[in-house]
Motif scaffolding. Structure first.
Motif, PDB file in Angstrom:
ATOM      1  N   ARG A   1       6.434 -40.837 -28.671  1.00  0.00           N
ATOM      2  CA  ARG A   1       6.363 -41.194 -27.297  1.00  0.00           C
ATOM      3  C   ARG A   1       5.283 -42.608 -27.397  1.00  0.00           C
ATOM      4  O   ARG A   1       4.233 -42.253 -27.905  1.00  0.00           O
ATOM      5  CB  ARG A   1       5.744 -40.297 -26.255  1.00  0.00           C
ATOM      6  CG  ARG A   1       5.719 -40.549 -24.852  1.00  0.00           C
ATOM      7  CD  ARG A   1       5.560 -39.334 -24.124  1.00  0.00           C
ATOM      8  NE  ARG A   1       6.676 -38.384 -24.039  1.00  0.00           N
ATOM      9  CZ  ARG A   1       6.710 -37.393 -23.336  1.00  0.00           C
ATOM     10  NH1 ARG A   1       5.706 -37.268 -22.349  1.00  0.00           N
ATOM     11  NH2 ARG A   1       7.473 -36.448 -23.569  1.00  0.00           N
ATOM     12  N   GLU A   2       5.737 -43.540 -26.803  1.00  0.00           N
ATOM     13  CA  GLU A   2       4.878 -44.825 -26.719  1.00  0.00           C
ATOM     14  C   GLU A   2       4.795 -45.112 -25.267  1.00  0.00           C
ATOM     15  O   GLU A   2       5.429 -44.760 -24.382  1.00  0.00           O
ATOM     16  CB  GLU A   2       5.636 -45.861 -27.396  1.00  0.00           C
ATOM     17  CG  GLU A   2       6.617 -46.448 -27.080  1.00  0.00           C
ATOM     18  CD  GLU A   2       7.096 -47.654 -27.945  1.00  0.00           C
ATOM     19  OE1 GLU A   2       6.472 -48.043 -28.803  1.00  0.00           O
ATOM     20  OE2 GLU A   2       8.395 -48.198 -27.581  1.00  0.00           O
ATOM     21  N   PHE A   3       3.527 -45.975 -25.051  1.00  0.00           N
ATOM     22  CA  PHE A   3       3.202 -46.453 -24.034  1.00  0.00           C
ATOM     23  C   PHE A   3       3.823 -47.659 -23.672  1.00  0.00           C
ATOM     24  O   PHE A   3       4.196 -48.436 -24.389  1.00  0.00           O
ATOM     25  CB  PHE A   3       1.627 -46.909 -23.858  1.00  0.00           C
ATOM     26  CG  PHE A   3       1.136 -47.536 -22.749  1.00  0.00           C
ATOM     27  CD1 PHE A   3       0.905 -49.031 -22.994  1.00  0.00           C
ATOM     28  CD2 PHE A   3       0.886 -47.168 -21.498  1.00  0.00           C
ATOM     29  CE1 PHE A   3       0.337 -49.902 -21.783  1.00  0.00           C
ATOM     30  CE2 PHE A   3       0.441 -47.862 -20.675  1.00  0.00           C
ATOM     31  CZ  PHE A   3       0.142 -49.355 -20.745  1.00  0.00           C
ATOM     32  N   VAL A   4       4.195 -47.759 -22.222  1.00  0.00           N
ATOM     33  CA  VAL A   4       4.863 -48.823 -21.840  1.00  0.00           C
ATOM     34  C   VAL A   4       4.208 -49.702 -20.868  1.00  0.00           C
ATOM     35  O   VAL A   4       3.909 -50.761 -21.094  1.00  0.00           O
ATOM     36  CB  VAL A   4       6.290 -48.541 -21.134  1.00  0.00           C
ATOM     37  CG1 VAL A   4       7.200 -49.657 -20.617  1.00  0.00           C
ATOM     38  CG2 VAL A   4       7.165 -47.847 -22.267  1.00  0.00           C
ATOM     39  N   ALA A   5       3.774 -49.162 -19.873  1.00  0.00           N
ATOM     40  CA  ALA A   5       3.041 -49.756 -18.607  1.00  0.00           C
ATOM     41  C   ALA A   5       2.388 -48.742 -18.077  1.00  0.00           C
ATOM     42  O   ALA A   5       2.534 -47.633 -18.033  1.00  0.00           O
ATOM     43  CB  ALA A   5       4.228 -50.466 -17.627  1.00  0.00           C
ATOM     44  N   ALA A   6       1.123 -49.347 -17.165  1.00  0.00           N
ATOM     45  CA  ALA A   6       0.193 -48.507 -16.223  1.00  0.00           C
ATOM     46  C   ALA A   6      -0.011 -49.297 -15.207  1.00  0.00           C
ATOM     47  O   ALA A   6      -0.082 -50.555 -15.113  1.00  0.00           O
ATOM     48  CB  ALA A   6      -0.783 -48.059 -17.015  1.00  0.00           C
ATOM     49  N   ILE A   7      -0.085 -48.665 -13.928  1.00  0.00           N
ATOM     50  CA  ILE A   7      -0.765 -49.371 -12.796  1.00  0.00           C
ATOM     51  C   ILE A   7      -1.792 -48.431 -12.079  1.00  0.00           C
ATOM     52  O   ILE A   7      -1.702 -47.168 -12.054  1.00  0.00           O
ATOM     53  CB  ILE A   7       0.423 -49.798 -12.034  1.00  0.00           C
ATOM     54  CG1 ILE A   7       0.061 -50.455 -10.359  1.00  0.00           C
ATOM     55  CG2 ILE A   7       1.214 -48.516 -11.581  1.00  0.00           C
ATOM     56  CD1 ILE A   7       1.139 -50.986  -9.806  1.00  0.00           C
ATOM     57  N   ASN A   8      -2.694 -49.262 -11.596  1.00  0.00           N
ATOM     58  CA  ASN A   8      -3.823 -48.319 -10.827  1.00  0.00           C
ATOM     59  C   ASN A   8      -3.455 -48.366  -9.385  1.00  0.00           C
ATOM     60  O   ASN A   8      -3.010 -49.309  -8.894  1.00  0.00           O
ATOM     61  CB  ASN A   8      -5.089 -48.975 -11.082  1.00  0.00           C
ATOM     62  CG  ASN A   8      -6.085 -48.419 -10.075  1.00  0.00           C
ATOM     63  OD1 ASN A   8      -6.437 -48.539  -8.862  1.00  0.00           O
ATOM     64  ND2 ASN A   8      -6.939 -47.500 -10.595  1.00  0.00           N
TER      65      ASN A   8
END
Length: 125
Positions: free
Chosen positions: A44-51
């Motif tokens: 599994r890999e990171f794609v995006a994040a939002i606060n």
């Protein structure tokens, strides 16, 4: 916190999709929300994040400029707009929530304590 991801499908290379993640349960105003993906045979890999509270975002280099994360507080939804899709973007995409009080969007999956089921994105060449 319950998370429900949707919006995956089959698309040709160069096409677009919009993924949605609906949240329910606790108040989400202080969360960091993340998108991760897992391709067959890969980790599994990171794609995006939002606060959630201020909308600050973070993207993996592989998707920067092509993917955009946003949120709609009135609907308790987070979105991931996928543009200029490539076959290598094929994966199951997961949304996740971190309620651990981090002030910045997070890329480490270990920092997320709630996960939704995945939605499959398949990009044909």
């Amino acid at each position: 916190v319950q998370l429900q991801a949707s919006g995956g499908g089959l698309v040709q290379a160069g096409g677009s999709l919009r993924l949605s993640c609906t949240t329910s349960g606790r108040t989400v105003s202080s969360y960091n929300m993340g998108w991760f993906r897992q391709a067959p045979g890969k980790e599994r890999e990171f794609v995006a994040a939002i606060n959630w509270s201020d909308g600050r975002t973070l993207y993996a280099d592989s998707v920067k400029g092509r993917f955009t994360s946003s949120r709609d507080s009135t609907k308790n939804k987070v979105y991931l707009q996928l543009n200029s899709l490539k076959p290598e973007d094929t994966a199951v995409y997961y949304c996740a929530a971190s309620t651990r009080g981090y002030t910045d969007p997070q890329s480490n999956p270990a920092q997320y304590n709630y996960w939704g089921q995945g939605t499959l994105v398949t990009v044909s060449s």
